[in-house]
Design a protein around this motif. Structure first.
Motif, PDB file in Angstrom:
ATOM      1  N   GLN A  59       0.839  -1.210   0.000  1.00 14.89           N
ATOM      2  CA  GLN A  59       0.000   0.000   0.000  1.00 14.89           C
ATOM      3  C   GLN A  59       0.869   1.254   0.000  1.00 14.89           C
ATOM      4  O   GLN A  59       0.569   2.218  -0.711  1.00 14.89           O
ATOM      5  N   TYR A  62       2.230   1.779  -3.462  1.00 11.85           N
ATOM      6  CA  TYR A  62       1.216   2.352  -4.363  1.00 11.85           C
ATOM      7  C   TYR A  62       0.970   3.822  -4.041  1.00 11.85           C
ATOM      8  O   TYR A  62       0.788   4.637  -4.947  1.00 11.85           O
ATOM      9  N   LEU A  63       0.975   4.167  -2.773  1.00 14.38           N
ATOM     10  CA  LEU A  63       0.812   5.563  -2.374  1.00 14.38           C
ATOM     11  C   LEU A  63       1.948   6.418  -2.937  1.00 14.38           C
ATOM     12  O   LEU A  63       1.732   7.535  -3.389  1.00 14.38           O
ATOM     13  N   LYS A  65       3.593   5.706  -5.625  1.00 15.41           N
ATOM     14  CA  LYS A  65       3.613   5.522  -7.083  1.00 15.41           C
ATOM     15  C   LYS A  65       4.889   4.833  -7.582  1.00 15.41           C
ATOM     16  O   LYS A  65       5.466   5.215  -8.607  1.00 15.41           O
ATOM     17  N   GLU A  86      -7.758  -1.172  -7.477  1.00 11.41           N
ATOM     18  CA  GLU A  86      -8.309  -0.242  -6.489  1.00 11.41           C
ATOM     19  C   GLU A  86      -7.786   1.181  -6.667  1.00 11.41           C
ATOM     20  O   GLU A  86      -8.516   2.139  -6.447  1.00 11.41           O
ATOM     21  N   THR A  87      -6.512   1.307  -7.052  1.00 12.68           N
ATOM     22  CA  THR A  87      -5.880   2.630  -7.109  1.00 12.68           C
ATOM     23  C   THR A  87      -5.819   3.227  -8.508  1.00 12.68           C
ATOM     24  O   THR A  87      -5.595   4.427  -8.658  1.00 12.68           O
ATOM     25  N   HIS A  89      -3.410   2.652 -10.410  1.00 12.92           N
ATOM     26  CA  HIS A  89      -1.961   2.749 -10.666  1.00 12.92           C
ATOM     27  C   HIS A  89      -1.485   1.362 -11.092  1.00 12.92           C
ATOM     28  O   HIS A  89      -1.718   0.384 -10.397  1.00 12.92           O
TER      29      HIS A  89
END
Length: 181
Positions: A59, A62-63, A65, A86-87, A89
């Motif tokens: 997570q 992903y935050l 990037k 979900e994101t 990305h």
């Protein structure tokens, strides 16, 4: 870009110097990734590795990037697929192979058995099939197999075998290398 292994280096001057010279960073833990975030290292300059990518670690990636993730098993691939959906990305993926080598040869990690650091050829075929249905670009294979090989001819034979295996898994593997395109 050249990649350096971070290994939780607490020296901010080292990180800043490497960033200034456009190095990328190989990170294998949430602590290492958090450290890079403190120094505003771009997600495009981070290669996320390691067999133990927990939910929080992914997570955070992903935050931030992170643009390249080494997937080391089906469970990781499923987590990445879920987070990507979900994101929105979609980082590029490298599939980590842990190849078995019959005979007297030993891997760097000891023995000739498959370890948690990657997947065997059969699992790789299954994972590649799943990856084809994902929006994440498949970038290639990540193979970390041998250490302390001092013979150039031995290295050449190892690399040739790895290339053959990768090519058998993905017929397009190495096309640009072979054709020069």
């Amino acid at each position: 870009f050249p990649v350096t292994i971070l290994k939780a280096n607490p020296l901010s001057s080292v990180i800043a110097t490497l960033k200034q010279h456009h190095f990328g960073f190989d990170v294998a833990s949430q602590g290492e990734l958090s450290q890079l975030m403190k120094y505003d290292i771009s997600g495009k300059d981070i290669l996320l590795t390691g067999p133990s990518k927990g939910e929080n670690f992914l997570q955070l990636a992903y935050l931030h990037k992170v643009e390249t993730i080494v997937v080391e098993g089906t469970e990781q691939l499923n987590k990445v697929a879920k987070l990507s959906q979900e994101t929105g990305h979609y980082p590029g993926l490298l599939l980590r192979l842990q190849l078995s080598w019959p005979g007297e040869e030993k891997s760097l990690l000891g023995g000739s058995e498959i370890t948690p650091f990657g997947v065997d050829e059969t699992s790789a075929k299954q994972m590649l099939s799943i990856m084809k249905s994902m929006k994440n670009p498949f970038l290639g294979f990540h193979v970390f197999q041998w250490g302390n090989v001092l013979s150039v001819s031995k290295l050449k034979s190892i690399w040739k075998k790895i290339f053959e295996i990768c090519r058998s898994l993905d017929p397009n593997f190495g096309v640009n290398i072979v054709t020069g395109k």
